[in-house]
Scaffold this motif. Structure first.
Motif: not given
Length: 250
Positions: A75-83
């Motif tokens: 999830p943290a990587a998904i959020d980072d890629l969204i950002d």
């Protein structure tokens, strides 16, 4: 198939003709994503073209500009890629969680790993141990290396450690090059010739949740959105359990 059709009835409208769309996932989720992709294709005709890597490697691929309609990582990587504008806001969906397990060759004695002390004794008794190379960005490899250091075992285990940069590390055990593999459960179960003897003791267990996200510019938006929804559908539950994974709480 009844559950498959029920799940699909909740999805967005799909293209009238069959399409292929690219999906990137972690090694830990490869077996379950592949199984669900086959069900999805059987029900819709649309085919997910899978690529897998470690969690860190998958994130680096997307950051470098490789194009995937659906991405499955932590999830943290998904959020980072969204950002960073690589994945679409509001599309992150937690789809699975899995713990770290221990495996040995089918024909070998099954060591006691019911406690931390027993697990340490099993490591010390092993001729060689295998785990995924932390340098590859693999979640379980980074965790296990750090745990060995905290436990004061890193120097002792170093001479008999076998690592591999991603993929099914349990294959090292299947080939007879190591006695024990420590890897995520979903990456031990698919390897023929290796028995998953149990999860790590609860006191040192790591449960990792994996999430999926949609590209900001998918090549096949309707099919990709439908597949993302399918990964969270009731049809996914049995597939997750068979792969040694669970549906996350959130």
């Amino acid at each position: 198939m009844r559950f498959v059709l029920a799940a699909l009835s909740l999805l967005v409208a799909l293209p009238a003709h069959a399409v292929d769309f690219p999906v990137l996932c972690t090694g830990a989720t490869r077996a379950v994503v592949e199984a669900l992709a086959k069900q999805f294709e059987a029900a819709t005709g649309h085919r997910a073209i899978l690529t897998s890597d470690t969690a860190g490697g998958a994130a680096r691929r997307v950051q470098a500009g490789e194009a995937y309609d659906v991405v499955v990582i932590v999830p943290a990587a998904i959020d980072d890629l969204i950002d960073k504008g690589k994945l679409a806001p509001g599309t992150r969906a937690n789809i699975a969680s899995v713990g770290v397990g221990v495996g040995v060759r089918d024909a070998d004695p099954k060591p006691d790993i019911s406690s931390v002390d027993a697990f340490i004794a099993a490591l010390r008794a092993a001729r060689a141990i295998a785990y995924v190379d932390p340098a590859s960005g693999a979640t379980s490899g980074i965790y296990f290396r750090n745990w060995l250091e905290r436990a004061g075992l890193a120097a002792e285990m170093a001479p008999k450690t076998k690592t591999q940069a991603g993929g099914y590390v349990a294959e090292i055990v299947a080939r007879g090059e190591a006695d024990i593999v420590v890897h995520q459960i979903s990456e031990i179960l698919p390897v023929k010739g290796v028995t998953m003897i149990g999860p790590l003791p609860a006191a040192i267990q790591l449960i990792t949740t994996y999430a999926a996200g949609l590209s900001t510019n998918p090549s096949q938006p309707e099919a990709a959105r439908a597949f993302l929804a399918y990964l969270r559908s009731p049809a996914a539950g049995a597939v997750l359990r068979n792969a040694g994974m669970e549906t996350p709480n959130s």
